[in-house]
Every structure is written in C-alpha cells, then in structure tokens.
Design a protein around this motif. Sequence first.
Motif, PDB file in Angstrom:
ATOM      1  N   LYS A 244       6.215  -6.565 -11.449  1.00 37.81           N
ATOM      2  CA  LYS A 244       6.123  -7.527 -10.346  1.00 37.81           C
ATOM      3  C   LYS A 244       6.926  -7.056  -9.129  1.00 37.81           C
ATOM      4  CE  LYS A 244       6.894 -12.413  -9.223  1.00 37.81           C
ATOM      5  NZ  LYS A 244       7.410 -13.718  -9.739  1.00 37.81           N
TER       6      LYS A 244
ATOM      7  N   GLY B 217       5.162  -4.214  -7.322  1.00 43.39           N
ATOM      8  CA  GLY B 217       4.086  -4.712  -6.465  1.00 43.39           C
ATOM      9  C   GLY B 217       4.611  -5.368  -5.202  1.00 43.39           C
TER      10      GLY B 217
ATOM     11  N   VAL C 250      -2.558  -6.731  -2.837  1.00 40.98           N
ATOM     12  CA  VAL C 250      -1.840  -5.888  -3.793  1.00 40.98           C
ATOM     13  C   VAL C 250      -2.149  -6.338  -5.222  1.00 40.98           C
ATOM     14  CG1 VAL C 250       0.425  -5.136  -4.607  1.00 40.98           C
ATOM     15  CG2 VAL C 250       0.013  -5.429  -2.149  1.00 40.98           C
TER      16      VAL C 250
ATOM     17  N   ALA D 286      -0.980  -5.627  -9.030  1.00 36.45           N
ATOM     18  CA  ALA D 286       0.088  -5.044  -9.848  1.00 36.45           C
ATOM     19  C   ALA D 286      -0.194  -5.416 -11.298  1.00 36.45           C
ATOM     20  CB  ALA D 286       1.453  -5.554  -9.396  1.00 36.45           C
TER      21      ALA D 286
ATOM     22  N   PHE E 207      -0.989   0.069  -9.826  1.00 34.08           N
ATOM     23  CA  PHE E 207      -0.860  -0.626  -8.551  1.00 34.08           C
ATOM     24  C   PHE E 207      -1.916  -0.161  -7.574  1.00 34.08           C
ATOM     25  CE2 PHE E 207       3.140   0.025 -10.725  1.00 34.08           C
ATOM     26  CZ  PHE E 207       3.599  -1.266 -10.871  1.00 34.08           C
TER      27      PHE E 207
ATOM     28  N   ALA F 162      -3.414  -1.165  -3.618  1.00 35.05           N
ATOM     29  CA  ALA F 162      -3.149  -1.950  -2.416  1.00 35.05           C
ATOM     30  C   ALA F 162      -3.938  -1.404  -1.236  1.00 35.05           C
ATOM     31  CB  ALA F 162      -1.650  -1.951  -2.105  1.00 35.05           C
TER      32      ALA F 162
END
Length: 493
Positions: free
Chosen positions: A414, A417, A428, A430, A488, A490
């Motif tokens: 967490k 991210g 994003v 995560a 991850f 993004a």
Amino acid sequence: MASVNNGGQEREVQKNYWIEHTADLTVEAMMLDSQASYLDKEERPEILSLLPPYDGKTVLELGAGIGRFTGELAQKAGNVIALDFIENAIKKNERINSHHKNVKFVCADVTSSELKISDESVDLIFSNWLLMYLSDKEVENFAARIIKWLKVGGYIFFRESCFHQSGDSKRKYNPTHYREPRFYTKIFKECQMRDECGNAYELSLVSSKCIGAYVRTKKNQNQICWLWQKVISQEDKGFQRFLDNVQYKCNGILRYERVFGQGFVSTGGIETTKEFVSKLELKPGQKVLDVGCGIGGGDFYMAENFDVEVVGIDLSINMISFALERAIGRKCPVEFEVADCTTKTYPDNTFDVIYSRDTILHIQDKPALFKSFYKWLKPGGKVLISDYCRSDGTPTEEFSEYIKQRGYDLHDVKAYGQMLQDAGFHDVIAEDRTDQFIRVLERELSTTEKEKEEFIQDFSVEDYNEIVDGWKAKLVRSSTGEQRWGLFIANKK
C-alpha cells in the motif's frame, strides 16, 4: 584476420590497411560503410552529447582521421590536439579545420614511445574507433599511458566496434580486433597508477552504452562507447562495486539465469514477463525504458514481439556485458547502457512506458525516482513495476538482517502504491502478488532440484546449495507473510 603477436608487424599491418582505405579520404572510406553520410549525421551529435563538459578545457583527440569530430570539439574546447598516424588523413584534417586556431595537428602513432604527452596535462581524451586497431597488449599499455596524461578528475571517452564488423565496405583483408566489450571494461577498470607522492589513482566507469544511431539504423548493438573518469583510488564506488563483486558476479548471474530461464534474472522469467507486458498494451513505434534490465530477456521480448524501441539500463557492468553479448544477431531495436537510474537524466516526455522488474528494492529514495519517471514519461504514458515488498508490521531480526545485508529498501504494498500516487501518477494499481510469488518460487525450486546433477555439473555443489537454500528461505519469509511481492501499474495523464 588472426591477431598478430609481433608489435612492430601489427603496426605495419594496420598502417598499410589504413593507407589503402584512406586513399580517397572520404567519410565513407573512414567509416568503411556505404551509409556513412547518413550514419555520420545520426551518430555524431549523439556521441558529442555523451561527452562531459569540456568548455575551455584541453582535449586530446586520438585517431582523429580527417576530422569528423575535430571541428566540433574545437568549437568548445580551450585547445585540441588532433592526432592520427596516417599522414594524408591528418593533413586533410588540417586543411578542413585549420581555421580553428586552437587546434594542433600531429601525425603520430599512439603506441609509439616517441609520442610525448605531459603527465596530468589533458582534461578529456577522445577516441573514436582506435583500440580495435591495437593488439591486446597495446590496449593494455595504452590504458597505462593515458591515465598518466589525464588530470585528476579528467575523462576518457572511447568508442569501438565489438563482436563483429558493422561497415559494408569490401576489404581484401581485415586486421580489426572485434572484441567482447568486457575486454575493454576489464582493462580500464583494472588500470591504476601512483604519482611521485605515492597517491593512487584509477579509472572509474561513468557510463557504457550502445550507440543508438546504429541500433535504430542497423538494429545493431555492437557499437559500444565508454566514459571513464580519473579518480583517487580511495573513492568508494559503493553500490556498483557491491553488485558486480558480490550479488551479481558473472557466475551468480548465470546461476540466476539457469533458474529463471534463458535471458532472465527476475521472478518467473518469460512467464511473468508475458503476463505483465500484456498489461502495457504496447504499440509499434513506442519507446520503452527498462530500469534494471538485467541481461536483457524482457527487452528482447518486447522489441521482437511488439515492434517497440527499448532502452535497457542497469548499474551492474556484468549484467550489461551479458545483455550486449545476447543481443548479437537478434537485429532488434534495443539499446543497453550501464547507468544509475538515480542520477541518469532524460528529456521530459521521452518514453511511452517505463518498466522495471524486481530492481527498485535497491533504491533508497523511491519518491525522487518516481518523480523522475513521471517527468520522463509522455502524457498518457504508463509505468509497470514488480518489486519485493514487506508486511506493514515490524520485521523480525532475521528479516531485518537479510534486508541490511542486501542493501534493500522495502515497503508494504500500500505504501509503495502511495509513493507512485504522490509522484503525480493516476489510476495507481498496487496488487499484492505474494501468492503468485510463492507458486513461482516453488516451481523454480522444484525444477532446480530435479536438475540437481546437471546444475552441479555446470556450476558446483556450493552454487547448487546456495540457490536451493536461498529459494527455501524466500519461501519461508513469503509464506509467513513477512516478505511480500507487489505489482504496480500507474498512468500519467
């Protein structure tokens, strides 16, 4: 042509070779390529952009030829010594560039003891296609000489053809030494000297990379350049030295590749690569930056299957050496460079995708790196990272020691991210992929154990035990939830 052991005979062969190929003194003759004019237009600004600042400095240009670079260097340098051992070539250089009053033209052989350059008199030594025309011993002697010529803090830049010929000019014979890049890296890395006061100096590798013009034009990664700086030997190279001498020694890399699969040194090899790359929705012509590219398997996969251009960077010299070797004959648009992603710079909006596999765990200041990623990406660009993570609790003493020993900087999924979001990224994702990590580890361990005899035969009992024990330890840490694995993704708006 085989290497000539006799030094005098070697020089005579090389001199006759260049007298023959410089009869008409054209760019095509000097570059030994029918596409020379186009290549020169593409590569010359690229090569000049790789040089350190030399405004007002003393530059020694070795193998200057007819002056492809002499005039360019003279525009910024305080003075330039342009040197070549072919008399008609250096004379043409002088005819072309004599209006630059800060250039001295010298006809001399860099291997000759008669060539006198004062110690610590040069700020930048520039050489383009020179060392491949010297014998192995001459290269070694050359390195020992030029470190004396350089001022402390000064630089040497050289570029060579490695592995095989690039130019398409027909030649009756070819005395060129097409070496592996690691030959040059080793010679210059081990080059040391002491001054009259007993102070020790060495050459520190600043950068080593493919010439992009050849990758783009010929899909050829054999044109390699190096930039070295003369430093005090006590200066710590820290992390890069740790990577190449401890974690990613050549033998260690090959062991990892044996477990992960040909071309890969990250979790899951080609299987996870295919899965994660599919999430990028790559389109032909896009440009991808792979941070921590390892030995290049993921880069070749993306370039060959999606027709994208890939730039792979890694701080480990050993990793990039292997990647360059694996690139030979693949004819795909992939560049490789030894570079530190925390100090490397790219123009804003350069890449469509930034991709990184199990690498950023080494980086202490992730927020700063992610802000750089954001700037380097084009609007609409995407970043994909897989990385080691940890639980959000206090790590055990054993896990803390493992993190410290490896020099890792781990965060919970967490928080990782959130750092991407704080850097400006949107949408994003995560994901905690620890369950997948465990399945992959179990499969890799099982395969290694089944192939125990072959593994030991190719490596050693110690190598086998280190790999098996390492994988079992990762399984224990991951099964207890202490070590995690994150994915991850993004976007930049």
